[in-house]
Design an enzyme around this catalytic site. Sequence first.
Site, short mmCIF file in Angstrom:
data_model
loop_
_atom_site.label_atom_id
_atom_site.label_comp_id
_atom_site.label_asym_id
_atom_site.label_seq_id
_atom_site.Cartn_x
_atom_site.Cartn_y
_atom_site.Cartn_z
N HIS A 293 21.75 33.06 9.40
CA HIS A 293 21.40 33.19 10.82
C HIS A 293 22.16 32.20 11.70
CE1 HIS A 293 18.41 36.20 10.11
NE2 HIS A 293 17.76 35.43 9.26
N HIS A 372 53.35 34.72 57.43
CA HIS A 372 52.42 34.25 56.39
C HIS A 372 53.19 33.60 55.26
CE1 HIS A 372 48.97 34.59 53.47
NE2 HIS A 372 48.34 34.24 54.57
#
Length: 468
Positions: A293, A372
């Site tokens: 697990h 820009h």
Amino acid sequence: MNASFNADKQHTLQSAVSISGTGLHTGINVDMTLKPANAGFGYQFQRIDLPGQPIIKADCDLVTDTSRGTTLEQGAAKISTVEHILAALVGMGVDNCLIEVNGPEIPIIDGSSEPFVQIIEEAGVVEQDAAKAWYTIDTNLSYYDDKKRVEMTALPSTEYKVTTLIDFNSPVLGTQHAGLKSMKEFKAEIGPCRTFCFLHELEALLQHNLIKGGDINNAIVVVDRPVNDEEMARLAKAFGRQKIEVKSEGYLNNLELRFPNEPARHKLLDVIGDLALIGYPIKAHIIANRPGHSTNVEFAKKIKQYIKKNKHTKDVPVYDPNQPPVYTQQQIEKTLPHRYPFLLVDKIIELTDKHIVGIKNVTFNEFFFQGHFPGNPVMPGVLQVEALAQTGGLLCINAMPEGQYDTYFLKIDNCKFKQKVVPGDTMILKMELIEPIRRGICVMRGSVFVGNKLCTEADLSAQLVKRP
């Protein structure tokens, strides 16, 4: 799963169904009810015995204990031994389910997933109107634990399949392996396989007042050393039996195995249950050598991180300029009111009732590049979002009754700019409806790609208004 089962659709239960039993480690009798859930819900546990009836998501990041099964904890709520019910849900093709429990642990029943498979069949599994988003492992992922001698690997595969190998240096078990090539085989080949432990582990658990709900019928106990009459009497008393025997092969109380390699098959079952905690359905071939697990959960975390890191590459639209478009620019102009220089979609290459993909070729000649970042031009982010909005407008207008409509922005959420878009790039504009259009309000998720790189994403809300 029958022949008509569509693995590319999400599924839930047709009706609620319940089962009761004792928790293996707590000994507390627990009632568990599986309930249908909406698409995208996943697996969630609800402790209806606690104030506020808190919900715990089935998530590997919420695992707090793997010493005696897998335990999830969120806030003050905790639920243990979740792996067998999660394996049953995955194995039966159920994607969305609310699991209500009135205790701290899932009932152990016979130590396998078979009782849960049976109640899922009793409830029925129904297809939902939502696609199942499979996540493909595109590279080998490995996890090693040198101390425990565990090795786990995920290999690229077109299906989800699992191979397990166990070797406990036990003359009783020997070396075993098990394989599952298709989840359609889970019910018959893996679901009935029970959990197992060794006698020395069992005695240690009993000494610490654990496995209060344990019974020799809900686990395979491997007797890995000679046992005298006094020890047998003590075990019989612990399990409330008059007499306990050891079969010649080394299994407690003449237990008959359901499969010659039942322990290896149960380890495979645990892998499926624990990897359900990834939270995403995966396509991969999992090879697990000596899994447990704790390593299953650590591997689940590794796969989850890989998916989250690479999630943006899933379902990236592919642009083939040789294919004819769904809408040309001339056709787009018949639907949208925008014109040069503010029409920011060149063509549409995909269109369904729920998503659309558009193309915008970014060139140095665009009007905005003059001011820009001159000398280092960058496509303004606000215009990328506008391009998405225009693409989404086409999607929404296409879904409306006959007539002419305009779309107007209402809201922009979760907007992120991840990569620059520069002249020479081809923007792939993808818009998806997050929810059905209601009263002219459309909520969409937008993504801008250049190649397979995600450059911009945002959630956009707009209102459709019919032209007078």
